[in-house]
Design a protein around this motif. Structure first.
Motif, PDB file in Angstrom:
ATOM      1  N   VAL A 455     -52.694 -22.551  -1.193  1.00 51.27           N
ATOM      2  CA  VAL A 455     -52.779 -22.103   0.199  1.00 51.27           C
ATOM      3  C   VAL A 455     -53.789 -22.961   0.947  1.00 51.27           C
ATOM      4  O   VAL A 455     -53.518 -23.492   2.026  1.00 51.27           O
ATOM      5  CB  VAL A 455     -53.182 -20.615   0.257  1.00 51.27           C
ATOM      6  CG1 VAL A 455     -53.449 -20.201   1.691  1.00 51.27           C
ATOM      7  CG2 VAL A 455     -52.096 -19.746  -0.370  1.00 51.27           C
ATOM      8  N   ASN A 456     -54.962 -23.144   0.341  1.00 54.08           N
ATOM      9  CA  ASN A 456     -56.009 -23.917   0.990  1.00 54.08           C
ATOM     10  C   ASN A 456     -55.554 -25.349   1.243  1.00 54.08           C
ATOM     11  O   ASN A 456     -55.738 -25.906   2.326  1.00 54.08           O
ATOM     12  CB  ASN A 456     -57.273 -23.895   0.118  1.00 54.08           C
ATOM     13  CG  ASN A 456     -58.450 -24.515   0.817  1.00 54.08           C
ATOM     14  OD1 ASN A 456     -58.678 -24.266   1.998  1.00 54.08           O
ATOM     15  ND2 ASN A 456     -59.183 -25.353   0.108  1.00 54.08           N
ATOM     16  N   GLU A 457     -54.929 -25.956   0.230  1.00 51.64           N
ATOM     17  CA  GLU A 457     -54.492 -27.348   0.384  1.00 51.64           C
ATOM     18  C   GLU A 457     -53.416 -27.471   1.468  1.00 51.64           C
ATOM     19  O   GLU A 457     -53.393 -28.440   2.228  1.00 51.64           O
ATOM     20  CB  GLU A 457     -53.970 -27.886  -0.952  1.00 51.64           C
ATOM     21  CG  GLU A 457     -55.080 -28.151  -1.952  1.00 51.64           C
ATOM     22  CD  GLU A 457     -54.567 -28.369  -3.360  1.00 51.64           C
ATOM     23  OE1 GLU A 457     -55.088 -29.271  -4.038  1.00 51.64           O
ATOM     24  OE2 GLU A 457     -53.641 -27.652  -3.796  1.00 51.64           O
ATOM     25  N   ASN A 458     -52.534 -26.468   1.546  1.00 51.49           N
ATOM     26  CA  ASN A 458     -51.533 -26.482   2.613  1.00 51.49           C
ATOM     27  C   ASN A 458     -52.201 -26.386   3.980  1.00 51.49           C
ATOM     28  O   ASN A 458     -51.782 -27.043   4.926  1.00 51.49           O
ATOM     29  CB  ASN A 458     -50.537 -25.341   2.426  1.00 51.49           C
ATOM     30  CG  ASN A 458     -49.338 -25.752   1.608  1.00 51.49           C
ATOM     31  OD1 ASN A 458     -48.473 -26.494   2.086  1.00 51.49           O
ATOM     32  ND2 ASN A 458     -49.283 -25.317   0.370  1.00 51.49           N
ATOM     33  N   PHE A 459     -53.243 -25.567   4.069  1.00 51.72           N
ATOM     34  CA  PHE A 459     -53.934 -25.417   5.349  1.00 51.72           C
ATOM     35  C   PHE A 459     -54.671 -26.704   5.720  1.00 51.72           C
ATOM     36  O   PHE A 459     -54.796 -27.029   6.894  1.00 51.72           O
ATOM     37  CB  PHE A 459     -54.912 -24.227   5.288  1.00 51.72           C
ATOM     38  CG  PHE A 459     -54.226 -22.903   5.502  1.00 51.72           C
ATOM     39  CD1 PHE A 459     -52.853 -22.838   5.673  1.00 51.72           C
ATOM     40  CD2 PHE A 459     -54.953 -21.723   5.560  1.00 51.72           C
ATOM     41  CE1 PHE A 459     -52.217 -21.632   5.883  1.00 51.72           C
ATOM     42  CE2 PHE A 459     -54.324 -20.504   5.780  1.00 51.72           C
ATOM     43  CZ  PHE A 459     -52.955 -20.450   5.937  1.00 51.72           C
ATOM     44  N   LEU A 460     -55.162 -27.408   4.721  1.00 49.30           N
ATOM     45  CA  LEU A 460     -55.808 -28.691   5.009  1.00 49.30           C
ATOM     46  C   LEU A 460     -54.758 -29.714   5.438  1.00 49.30           C
ATOM     47  O   LEU A 460     -54.944 -30.468   6.388  1.00 49.30           O
ATOM     48  CB  LEU A 460     -56.576 -29.184   3.787  1.00 49.30           C
ATOM     49  CG  LEU A 460     -57.769 -28.329   3.371  1.00 49.30           C
ATOM     50  CD1 LEU A 460     -58.364 -28.828   2.059  1.00 49.30           C
ATOM     51  CD2 LEU A 460     -58.833 -28.340   4.457  1.00 49.30           C
ATOM     52  N   LEU A 461     -53.626 -29.716   4.701  1.00 50.19           N
ATOM     53  CA  LEU A 461     -52.540 -30.642   5.039  1.00 50.19           C
ATOM     54  C   LEU A 461     -52.061 -30.407   6.467  1.00 50.19           C
ATOM     55  O   LEU A 461     -51.794 -31.354   7.210  1.00 50.19           O
ATOM     56  CB  LEU A 461     -51.376 -30.459   4.054  1.00 50.19           C
ATOM     57  CG  LEU A 461     -50.070 -31.162   4.427  1.00 50.19           C
ATOM     58  CD1 LEU A 461     -50.242 -32.669   4.309  1.00 50.19           C
ATOM     59  CD2 LEU A 461     -48.926 -30.694   3.545  1.00 50.19           C
ATOM     60  N   ALA A 462     -51.976 -29.140   6.850  1.00 48.74           N
ATOM     61  CA  ALA A 462     -51.461 -28.814   8.183  1.00 48.74           C
ATOM     62  C   ALA A 462     -52.309 -29.443   9.278  1.00 48.74           C
ATOM     63  O   ALA A 462     -51.831 -29.692  10.381  1.00 48.74           O
ATOM     64  CB  ALA A 462     -51.408 -27.294   8.369  1.00 48.74           C
ATOM     65  N   GLN A 463     -53.566 -29.731   8.968  1.00 54.32           N
ATOM     66  CA  GLN A 463     -54.458 -30.294   9.983  1.00 54.32           C
ATOM     67  C   GLN A 463     -54.457 -31.819   9.957  1.00 54.32           C
ATOM     68  O   GLN A 463     -55.372 -32.472  10.462  1.00 54.32           O
ATOM     69  CB  GLN A 463     -55.881 -29.774   9.775  1.00 54.32           C
ATOM     70  CG  GLN A 463     -55.959 -28.262   9.860  1.00 54.32           C
ATOM     71  CD  GLN A 463     -57.349 -27.768   9.553  1.00 54.32           C
ATOM     72  OE1 GLN A 463     -58.248 -27.892  10.366  1.00 54.32           O
ATOM     73  NE2 GLN A 463     -57.537 -27.231   8.363  1.00 54.32           N
ATOM     74  N   HIS A 464     -53.396 -32.384   9.352  1.00 54.64           N
ATOM     75  CA  HIS A 464     -53.313 -33.832   9.182  1.00 54.64           C
ATOM     76  C   HIS A 464     -53.627 -34.605  10.464  1.00 54.64           C
ATOM     77  O   HIS A 464     -54.404 -35.555  10.456  1.00 54.64           O
ATOM     78  CB  HIS A 464     -51.913 -34.197   8.684  1.00 54.64           C
ATOM     79  CG  HIS A 464     -51.725 -35.644   8.416  1.00 54.64           C
ATOM     80  ND1 HIS A 464     -52.152 -36.239   7.246  1.00 54.64           N
ATOM     81  CD2 HIS A 464     -51.191 -36.641   9.151  1.00 54.64           C
ATOM     82  CE1 HIS A 464     -51.877 -37.524   7.286  1.00 54.64           C
ATOM     83  NE2 HIS A 464     -51.292 -37.792   8.427  1.00 54.64           N
ATOM     84  N   THR A 465     -53.002 -34.181  11.573  1.00 56.89           N
ATOM     85  CA  THR A 465     -53.148 -35.002  12.776  1.00 56.89           C
ATOM     86  C   THR A 465     -54.438 -34.709  13.534  1.00 56.89           C
ATOM     87  O   THR A 465     -54.798 -35.448  14.428  1.00 56.89           O
ATOM     88  CB  THR A 465     -51.971 -34.773  13.749  1.00 56.89           C
ATOM     89  OG1 THR A 465     -51.996 -33.411  14.143  1.00 56.89           O
ATOM     90  CG2 THR A 465     -50.654 -35.106  13.091  1.00 56.89           C
ATOM     91  N   VAL A 466     -55.126 -33.609  13.194  1.00 58.93           N
ATOM     92  CA  VAL A 466     -56.345 -33.294  13.932  1.00 58.93           C
ATOM     93  C   VAL A 466     -57.587 -33.527  13.071  1.00 58.93           C
ATOM     94  O   VAL A 466     -58.659 -33.014  13.364  1.00 58.93           O
ATOM     95  CB  VAL A 466     -56.332 -31.822  14.449  1.00 58.93           C
ATOM     96  CG1 VAL A 466     -55.221 -31.659  15.458  1.00 58.93           C
ATOM     97  CG2 VAL A 466     -56.179 -30.841  13.305  1.00 58.93           C
ATOM     98  N   ALA A 467     -57.409 -34.339  12.010  1.00 61.42           N
ATOM     99  CA  ALA A 467     -58.516 -34.529  11.074  1.00 61.42           C
ATOM    100  C   ALA A 467     -59.671 -35.312  11.681  1.00 61.42           C
ATOM    101  O   ALA A 467     -60.811 -35.164  11.260  1.00 61.42           O
ATOM    102  CB  ALA A 467     -58.019 -35.248   9.823  1.00 61.42           C
ATOM    103  N   GLY A 468     -59.370 -36.141  12.670  1.00 59.21           N
ATOM    104  CA  GLY A 468     -60.466 -36.831  13.337  1.00 59.21           C
ATOM    105  C   GLY A 468     -60.997 -38.036  12.596  1.00 59.21           C
ATOM    106  O   GLY A 468     -62.077 -38.537  12.897  1.00 59.21           O
ATOM    107  N   TYR A 469     -60.282 -38.493  11.573  1.00 54.96           N
ATOM    108  CA  TYR A 469     -60.657 -39.776  10.965  1.00 54.96           C
ATOM    109  C   TYR A 469     -59.396 -40.488  10.559  1.00 54.96           C
ATOM    110  O   TYR A 469     -58.365 -39.875  10.319  1.00 54.96           O
ATOM    111  CB  TYR A 469     -61.601 -39.582   9.784  1.00 54.96           C
ATOM    112  CG  TYR A 469     -61.065 -38.706   8.668  1.00 54.96           C
ATOM    113  CD1 TYR A 469     -61.345 -37.354   8.630  1.00 54.96           C
ATOM    114  CD2 TYR A 469     -60.284 -39.258   7.642  1.00 54.96           C
ATOM    115  CE1 TYR A 469     -60.856 -36.551   7.616  1.00 54.96           C
ATOM    116  CE2 TYR A 469     -59.795 -38.452   6.622  1.00 54.96           C
ATOM    117  CZ  TYR A 469     -60.086 -37.105   6.624  1.00 54.96           C
ATOM    118  OH  TYR A 469     -59.601 -36.310   5.619  1.00 54.96           O
ATOM    119  N   ASP A 470     -59.491 -41.817  10.471  1.00 59.27           N
ATOM    120  CA  ASP A 470     -58.296 -42.582  10.158  1.00 59.27           C
ATOM    121  C   ASP A 470     -58.229 -42.831   8.653  1.00 59.27           C
ATOM    122  O   ASP A 470     -59.229 -42.650   7.944  1.00 59.27           O
ATOM    123  CB  ASP A 470     -58.309 -43.908  10.919  1.00 59.27           C
ATOM    124  CG  ASP A 470     -59.570 -44.675  10.656  1.00 59.27           C
ATOM    125  OD1 ASP A 470     -59.516 -45.716   9.987  1.00 59.27           O
ATOM    126  OD2 ASP A 470     -60.655 -44.207  11.092  1.00 59.27           O
TER     127      ASP A 470
END
Lengths: 615, 293
Positions: A455-470
């Motif tokens: 669940v946690n990893e999916n929630f992190l993945l979901a923020q792929h585009t808003v991660a704020g680093y390249d």
């Protein structure tokens, strides 16, 4: 021991430095003989090679049966640069050069992967390996012909790493570097994007992962590590020719990675240690008769692993552990039986999110969308508009083309004609990932989550585009990548807490009930910070009580979280309870549009649903 | 020109046989069996053992080799492929890679790396055609390739079992529903694939002179390329693909000398493979697939 609790990056650097200094010291003390250092060095280089394939196959799920030829590319690149008779460049220059050469070669091998699926890719990589060893590496100018080329040991001022134990220190430092690099892949958006692609490319794209770029990136990164690994072993044995990297070595690497556990660094290390030590230790114990059986054993284990559990030994162990944890945690929902839809989290705006137009009015518009499958027109010039702050329903009988229209809007399928505007911008030519990044979130009928991630990893993945680093700063885990990760983890934790899913934080999504998966999926979509949310039958498979509860949450989504929703649903009470307006589709066309009350009275609609003769 | 054609046709017949073996398995279970070439080589070593070391007649040794390798194919299907059910096809292919490495390393342990040689079924000097000496075994290989092609085509198109083979890979569950014995079909294609590869190896070995474990890997790979050029789902396509690969190999060998560009033939076939996959992934005669591997 407190350093064990240090960040994984710090830990591997500490271990690497200690090991790199220890090896020469032990060599000088006579504890590690020259021969032992050679054997250990072989194992270290094999581990590095294994990690390169592990990244590609274990994380990104792309098969390669020719990895050893990439090792060759690295070794021969160094062979063109370092020997005194050639350019005589220092070892430290050769390392990035070998990485670059390996990355470039792997990139080229990976290009067909964009168009081809697994089996073909396997053929291409094995053919590439044959071509390298039989042709390019045999040429006089690259490979030095049958004599091969000499790779000198590194030199610092007057000091040459001639002793194997001294060079073993260099190898250990390089392995630690690769390990650290690999850790940065797995703990950032990079590794999560790879694993999402491995599991389901459509889901990855719905979270804004540019599948093409990340696939090629996986090849290039894997090639870069392979290049360094080839350089490591090349300068260890000091002479390489075209036979030094035969194709059965590539197959052995597959054994190391798959039996080691597809994605498990420690598993790769253990398998590499086995192959380095077996030819030395086992004949001591059992005589020379058993020489060569290490590969036989590995190959047999590979077959057994695939037949029993394709995720490898480490995968099997991980599954066991997860199941044990699972038993410790009651899976019964808190409300007894029916999993109620918890309140949806109100999450802070990601700092990296670009400003979006906030004006009211139409935020999503699909104009004259037409999709054909062969002779069948699945969507026939359908147009819909979605106004900000509304819940718009899309209903119609099975096969009406609702999901196909959804896929055309979200960019999963390219329509034959028509245009899509999102927040006033024409996104018709953009990919699904770009639309997701621009604020279009979606769910899937069969759950748009990566099933084997937690669940946690999916929630992190979901923020792929808003991660704020390249991705580049992810690789080095520089300060702002670390800061970005911290923010992602906080938002994910907030979402988990708001949903009341703390106990399932590290549970693979596949182990949750369908109802729970729907909740997690909604949470994940919210974490993408969408303006418009497309929901594809969120109530499918839900108990009536849970569906009623879902209606409240959808209203929250509009009223409290300020999202705009486009909803496909067959559950008419739910639609009537939530939607501000309705579109009705039948046979690919939009046949009605209006408020729920208007639409429900519409003769055409009744006919489409119930057949004209009844009424 | 005539020389290139004769050389290409002789080699192409062998590639065609390897390709047919590949196509059979692909049609029957949607997988590429990467181990086929090496399983065939194992058959060669068995034949060498029986014919050279125990003085058995060629036919007996060859027959034993084909029977044993067919059994290996059937057993692998029974205990690995079937166990994997509907796992991703790539996973099954990785399992065949395991079999390839298992057989290869087993050969190295039991037979050793020193090359062996196998005589052909006939003695004799052969014939001179367009400046190329064609040995009786090479002539036989063309006849066998044609015979296998006709026999398989008859089996697949004229019998219920054969139609079942053709249906199995397209939709296994639907095939099962209409009464295709899916398990028997699967066992048949894996066994026949391994057996046919051994036939190809037995026919090509006398011309090679000596061979060591792994030495036929390149020929098998060319057969794989032939199967893809032909379209992976088409039996006639496999033979045409074999001929194309044979001709590309022979003509590239004519244009560039091996000394100026080592491995030019491998390079040429690799380029042929890449161009096929990028320009026409379904090959010359293959059908566009709905099922993804």
């Amino acid at each position: 021991m407190s350093w064990l609790n240090a960040r994984p990056g710090t830990r591997v650097i500490v271990v690497g430095v200690i090991a790199a200094l220890l090896a020469p010291a032990l060599g000088r003390a006579g504890i590690v003989t020259d021969y032992a250092a050679l054997i250990l060095g072989t194992g270290v280089a094999l581990a590095a090679a294994g990690l390169s394939l592990n990244l590609l196959m274990g994380y990104a799920g792309q098969i390669s049966l020719g990895q050893a030829s990439l090792l060759g590319v690295g070794a021969f690149a160094s062979g063109l640069l370092t020997p005194a008779t050639k350019l005589g460049l220092p070892f430290l220059v050769a390392i990035p050069a070998a990485a670059l050469a390996g990355a470039a070669a792997a990139f080229l091998v990976g290009l067909p992967a964009l168009r081809l699926r697994g089996l073909y890719l396997a053929v291409v990589t094995i053919a590439f390996a044959f071509t390298m060893t039989e042709s390019l590496l045999k040429t006089q100018s690259i490979g030095g012909g049958s004599a091969g080329i000499n790779l000198p040991r590194p030199q610092v001022n007057d000091f040459i790493f001639t002793r194997n134990a001294d060079y073993l220190g260099v190898l250990l430092a390089l392995l630690a570097f690769i390990w650290w690099f690999d850790t940065n892949v797995t703990r950032t958006t990079l590794g999560r994007a790879f694993r999402a692609i491995k599991s389901d490319e459509a889901v990855a794209a719905s979270f804004g992962v540019n599948v093409t770029a990340y696939k090629l990136g996986a090849f290039a990164l894997s090639g870069a590590i392979a290049g360094i690994a080839g350089l490591m072993s090349g300068h260890l044995v000091q002479t390489v020719n075209s036979d030094s990297f035969p194709y059965d070595r590539s197959l052995l690497l597959v054994v190391v990675v798959v039996v080691g556990g597809l994605g498990s660094r420690v598993g790769v290390l253990a398998a590499a240690a086995f192959y380095a030590l077996y030819p030395v230790l086992m004949p001591h114990l059992f005589g020379d008769r058993i020489l060569g059986y290490d590969v036989v054993i590995g190959a047999a284990l590979l077959i057994v692993t695939m037949a029993r559990n394709p995720s490898g030994l480490a995968g099997a162990i991980r599954q066991q552990l997860a199941e044990r944890r699972e038993r410790a945690v009651p899976t019964v929902a808190p409300t007894g039986g029916v999993m109620a839809m918890p309140k949806l989290p109100s999450l802070p705006r990601p700092t990296a999110l670009p400003e979006r137009p906030t004006a009211d009015g139409i935020v999503l518009s699909a104009r004259d969308i037409r999709v054909r499958f062969g002779g069948l027109v699945a969507v026939d010039d359908a147009s819909i508009d979605v106004t900000r702050g509304r819940i718009v329903g899309l209903i119609g009988p099975n096969g009406a083309g609702k999901t196909t229209l959804f896929n055309a809007i979200s960019g999963r399928h390219k329509p034959d004609s028509g245009r899509v505007e999102l927040l006033g911008v024409d996104v018709s030519s953009r990919s699904a990932a770009q639309r997701a990044a621009a604020g279009l979130g979606r769910t899937f009928q069969n759950i748009g989550l990566v099933r084997d991630l937690s669940v946690n990893e999916n929630f992190l993945l979901a923020q792929h585009t808003v991660a704020g680093y390249d991705p580049v700063s992810a690789l080095t885990y520089f300060r702002h990548a670390g800061r970005g990760e911290t923010e992602l983890r906080e938002r994910a934790a907030q979402a988990i807490a708001a949903l009341g899913f703390e106990r399932y934080t590290d549970t693979p999504v596949a182990n949750l009930s369908i109802g729970q998966q729907r909740i997690v999926e909604l949470g994940a979509v919210l974490l993408t910070a969408p303006e418009v949310v497309l929901l594809d039958e969120p109530a499918a498979g839900m108990a009536p009580a849970a569906a009623e509860n879902l209606a409240e949450r959808l209203v929250d989504l509009r009223n409290e979280l300020g999202r705009t929703v486009l909803l496909i649903e067959h559950n008419i009470p739910l639609v009537l309870a939530t939607c501000d307006e309705l579109y009705v589709m039948a046979a690919g066309r939009v046949i009605a549009h209006g408020t729920p009350d208007e639409v429900i009275q519409d003769d055409l609609v009744l006919e489409a649903y119930l057949g004209g003769a009844v009424l | 020109m005539g020389e290139v054609f004769v050389l290409g046709a002789i080699a192409g017949g062998i590639y065609g046989l390897f390709a047919v073996a590949t196509v059979l398995v692909y049609r029957g279970s949607g997988v590429l069996n990467f181990a086929q070439g090496e399983v065939g080589t194992l058959g060669l070593f068995l034949a060498v053992w029986l014919i050279n070391d125990h003085g058995m007649p060629w036919v007996v040794g060859a027959l034993a080799a084909v029977v044993v390798t067919t059994a290996i194919g059937v057993l692998f299907e029974r205990f690995v492929v079937r166990k994997m059910g509907d796992a991703p096809r790539v996973s099954v292919a990785v399992a065949t890679v395991g079999l390839l490495l298992f057989v290869l390393s087993g050969e190295l342990v039991r037979v050793g790396a020193s090359p062996k040689s196998l005589p052909g079924p006939f003695s004799g000097n052969g014939w001179r055609i367009a400046g190329v000496v064609v040995s009786p075994t090479q002539a036989l290989s063309l006849v066998v390739a044609l015979g296998v092609g006709v026999a398989l085509a008859t089996l697949l198109r004229r019998t219920d079992f054969g139609l079942g083979v053709l249906a199995a890979a397209q939709d296994p569950s639907a095939a099962q529903l209409v009464g295709v014995p899916v398990n028997r079909v699967s066992a048949f294609v894996w066994g026949a694939g391994a057996g046919l590869s051994t036939v190809a190896c037995l026919l090509v070995a006398p011309g090679l002179g000596a061979f060591a474990p792994g030495a036929l890997g390149r020929l098998f790979l060319f057969g794989l390329a032939a199967a893809i050029v032909g379209g992976l789902t088409s039996l006639p396509g496999a033979f045409v693909g074999g001929l194309v690969v044979g001709l590309v190999e022979a003509s590239s060998g004519r244009i560039f000398a091996e000394s100026s560009l080592p491995g030019v033939k491998t390079l040429a076939v690799f380029i042929l493979l890449l161009v096929t996959l990028l320009v026409r992934p379904h090959g010359l005669f293959g059908t566009r697939e709905s099922r993804h591997g």
